[in-house]
Every structure is written in C-alpha cells, then in structure tokens.
Design an enzyme around this catalytic site. Structure first.
Site, PDB file in Angstrom:
ATOM      1  N   HIS A   6       0.842  -1.215   0.000  1.00 23.85           N
ATOM      2  CA  HIS A   6       0.000   0.000   0.000  1.00 23.85           C
ATOM      3  C   HIS A   6       0.868   1.252   0.000  1.00 23.85           C
ATOM      4  CE1 HIS A   6      -3.514   2.484   1.520  1.00 23.85           C
ATOM      5  NE2 HIS A   6      -2.495   3.216   1.967  1.00 23.85           N
ATOM      6  N   GLU A   7       1.875   1.317   0.908  1.00 25.36           N
ATOM      7  CA  GLU A   7       2.689   2.537   1.014  1.00 25.36           C
ATOM      8  C   GLU A   7       3.527   2.740  -0.249  1.00 25.36           C
ATOM      9  OE1 GLU A   7       0.701   3.188   4.375  1.00 25.36           O
ATOM     10  OE2 GLU A   7       1.926   4.572   3.188  1.00 25.36           O
TER      11      GLU A   7
END
Lengths: 385, 95
Positions: A119-120
């Site tokens: 996600h990051e």
C-alpha cells in the site's frame, strides 16, 4: 488543488529501493522477500521496473520509526494501533512504518507487513487512497487473502501514471510466491537447532495448564515447557486442536473449568482436552467481547477470564459466557501494565506475568500493581529460553 | 514505564482534520461542514451514510489505517471512472 497534469509521478521507469532498517524480531531475509514481492505487485501491472539498491542512495527508501520522527509532516506515530505507516508522493521516495506496531509475516498475530508495504509503495508511486471496496489503496489496509491483491482501481490508477507493462516481461503472482517462500523460510528457521524461535522475542500467546506446563504459541506451532523445565516442540497446533485456524491471537487455560480458550479475529474456541465443546467456535460479539484481543488469562482473584484489548479490559463470566456488567473498564485499573501485551499467564504463586516483545511485567494481585519487570527470555527460566 | 499506545477512542474532529475531511485552517467548523465531512468519510468507508457520529463510524475511525490523508481520493477516483466510460479526461473546471 493539483491539476491532473501536475500529478506527482516519477519520470523514469527504472526505480531502485532500499530497506533502511526493520523490526528486530523479523529476519532481514524475510523482510527483503516481502518488500521485493510488494514492488513486484506494481511492476507486474505497469511499465515500471524495480531493483533493490545494493549501495548508494536509492529512489525509494523504506524505514521504521517510533513516535515523532521529524519527517516534516508533524505526523508522529502513535504506538500500537492507530496509524501503522505513511508515505510521501513522488519524488520524495520515502515510506515510514511505525516500529511500535506488531509486524508479522505469514499470518501470525499482528499487522501484515507485506500488505502495508504494498500500500505505502503505491503512495510513493503517486497513488492516493481509493474508495473502492477491497482496493489495496483503501485507507484501511486489506487482509492478505486468496484473492488478487490489486483491485481494478489500483491497476487503473498506476497505469494512468506509468502505462501498461510492455508485453514481453514475465508476470509472477507475488502473493502466492511470497506466501510459499515465507512458509519455507519459517520452516527452515523452525528446524534450526538451538533456542526455540519464539525466544527471539515474539510469540502469539502463552498460557499454563493445570500441570503447571507452560505453552507458548507462535503461528501454526507451539512449544511446551514442563514444571521441571523439560521442553518439547515445535508441535503442530492443529494436531492437538484440529478445529483451530492456522494461527491464534490469544490463548488461556482456565483453572475454573479446566478448559482451553482460544481467540482469533471475531471468534472464540473452547476445548475440553482436545475436544471442541459443542456450540463453538462462537462469535466474540455474542459474548460481549471485542475481536482480536491482545491477550487473555484466567484470573483467580476474580474467578473470571480477563481479556486485554488496547486501553481497555473485559471480564468474561465463564459460567454464563457473558461479559460481566460495568465492563469494559480502563486498563489503568491494572497499575503499571502497558497496552498491547501479547500474552499473559498466572504462575503457581498467584502472580500474573504479562509479555510484550522482549519485556515482561509481573503484577502482584495482593499489592494490585506491577512489582517487577525485565526481559523475559533472560530473566524467567521457566520460559524455556 | 508509562503505558503507551493508541487510545481506543479517537477524537472525531482531530481525525477528520488529520485525514483531510475538515480543513485545518478553519479551527471552528459549522455543523454543515461537520456533517458533510462525516458523510464523506462514511462514503469512503462503505458505511451507512448518516452524517452522524454513530457507533459504526466511531469504530471505523479507531481501526488501524494508513496515515496519509484521504483528501483527493474521491475526486481522482471519479476521474478514473469517467475515463473508463468516456475514454476522455473530464476537462478541469477552473475556479
């Protein structure tokens, strides 16, 4: 507001990355494996290529911090729970992870580092949060399940910025590859001689049965340490309790009814010996209990089961299988005990021991406060380390 | 050792400001802004859109999440969907 034409993105297709530091209880090898798979997710569906930087500055840096880490946003990390990580849009190239979280790989208790990293990385490539249900870029991290990790919206967003993959590159399914590799990794680690794996500081749950045998649970295995100090394990969890999931989050043996209680997610399992009691597993919400408790233990002075979760504790009446009235209450009642403990047990002398990472706290029921603390693998001989 | 960790109960206004639903520069938000911010958060979190701080909304605010702001996610998503159906980018309106 930024116009689309100014969307922050990278202007080169070959990007390097670097893992600056990692949680001590995870091996560097398994973290590198997970990070590589997370980058592969995005290179599979776009025209980007990623490579781990062997030395020198990398385009994208992944680092773990605790609390305030002066990254210019004023967004300090907040300890267990809450914000787990954050990252910056191109071309700063940074993703930060809260070191105080309980990071895990391979389905153990805690937050899955692979999913959060994937996600990051999306943010470091210029993606914002997505409102699409089950999107990887949803602000609330997804669980690692069997379905594809990326949603249609994730793929569309990254292709809008970097284009589709050029046709001739092989596509590998990072999710499955990672899962198999980590299981193999863990299996080899389990077999290595020497101290049991949990002695490195992390286990999912701990309890003690009526014969004063201590049981330590981690992933799909557990170890036993007898009152005389004899050790056995790793033993397969589901060989003894077949209906349990692959891993558990809390376990407690109750001296009141000589039954085993296991917790994972929204469910509670109860066993008499290794036979599952009828009607179990039950939903913890039916008992008035929270999901995913931090730890659970039978507390003789109250004659009830106690569950810790975040800043509160819950009391379960084992006869009525209902939460006691006037609960939950604040954890401060347990003077000196911190949040986020991952295991607790009562020793034969009646004192309660709680564990978090490498540390332990000894709570004295007569003085109603913590009377000792230290490093459990070093100071407590009965933990088998 | 002082007990540390995230409180189970989140301050809703702090949360809505931190994640881009209410703008910091407006220290005092009127009820219309707050209801609208709550509705937008409920929409993005797939909760019933009530505009009220009901228990489901408070529970969702307390769940572990990413620290990046949610601002812009609705607009950009709208553009992506528009791209799918029209094959064209919607021209940017100039304010």
């Amino acid at each position: 507001r930024r116009s689309d034409a100014q969307a922050e993105k990278w202007y080169k297709r070959h990007l390097t990355y670097q893992v600056v530091n990692w949680p001590r209880h995870l091996s560097l090898g398994s973290v590198r494996l997970a990070v590589r798979a997370a980058f592969q997710l995005w290179s599979n569906v776009s025209n980007l290529v990623f490579e781990e930087a062997s030395e020198g500055p990398a385009d994208i840096r992944l680092a773990f911090y605790e609390g305030d880490h002066n990254d210019g946003t004023g967004n300090a990390f907040d300890g267990p729970g809450g914000t787990l990580a954050h990252a910056f849009l191109p071309r700063r190239g940074e993703a930060h992870f809260d070191m105080a979280e309980r990071w895990t790989l391979n389905g153990h208790k805690g937050h899955n580092l692979f999913m959060v990293t994937a996600h990051e990385i999306g943010h470091t490539l210029g993606l914002e949060h997505s409102p699409v249900r089950h999107a990887l870029m949803s602000p609330y991290y997804r669980k690692l399940g069997r379905s594809m990790v990326l949603s249609w919206d994730d793929i569309l967003a990254v292709q809008q910025l970097y284009g589709k993959p050029s046709g001739n590159r092989p596509v590998r399914l990072p999710g499955q590859v990672l899962h198999a590799a980590l299981q193999e990794w863990e299996f080899t680690e389990l077999q290595t001689p020497g101290l049991p794996l949990y002695c490195r500081g992390v286990f999912d749950a701990i309890t003690m049965d009526e014969k004063k045998t201590v049981l330590v649970f981690r992933g799909n295995v557990y170890w036993t340490i007898s009152a005389e100090g004899g050790q056995s394990g790793p033993l397969l969890l589901r060989q003894r309790w077949p209906e349990l999931p692959q891993a558990i989050e809390a376990a407690a043996f109750s001296q009141l009814d000589s039954k085993w209680y296991f917790f994972r997610g929204k469910r509670i399992w109860r066993y008499t010996g290794n036979v599952l009691d009828s009607g179990f597993p039950m939903k913890t919400s039916e008992l008035g209990l929270p999901r995913r408790p931090d730890s659970a233990f039978y507390y003789a002075p109250l004659g009830h089961m106690v569950l810790f979760k975040g800043a509160r504790y819950y009391i379960l009446n084992l006869k009525s299988l209902q939460q006691e009235p006037y609960y939950p209450r604040k954890l401060m009642d347990w003077n000196g005990i911190p949040q986020g403990t991952n295991g607790a047990l009562t020793r034969p002398d009646g004192r309660l021991y709680l564990f978090r990472d490498q540390r332990f706290w000894r709570f004295d029921p007569m003085k109603v406060r913590v009377t000792r603390e230290g490093q459990w693998a070093r100071d407590l001989s009965w933990t088998g380390c | 050792v002082p007990a540390r960790g995230s409180p189970l109960v989140v301050d809703p206004q702090d949360f809505l400001e931190k994640y881009g639903y209410l703008h910091h520069e407006h220290q005092i938000h009127n009820s219309v802004e707050i209801h609208s911010a709550i509705r937008e958060f409920q929409w993005l979190s797939h909760l019933p859109i009530t505009g009220e701080l009901d228990s489901a909304t408070l529970l969702q605010m307390a769940e572990p999440r990413c620290g990046v702001s949610d601002e812009g996610s609705q607009k950009n998503w709208g553009q992506r969907v528009n791209l799918i159906f029209t094959g064209r980018r919607r021209p940017q309106r100039r304010r």
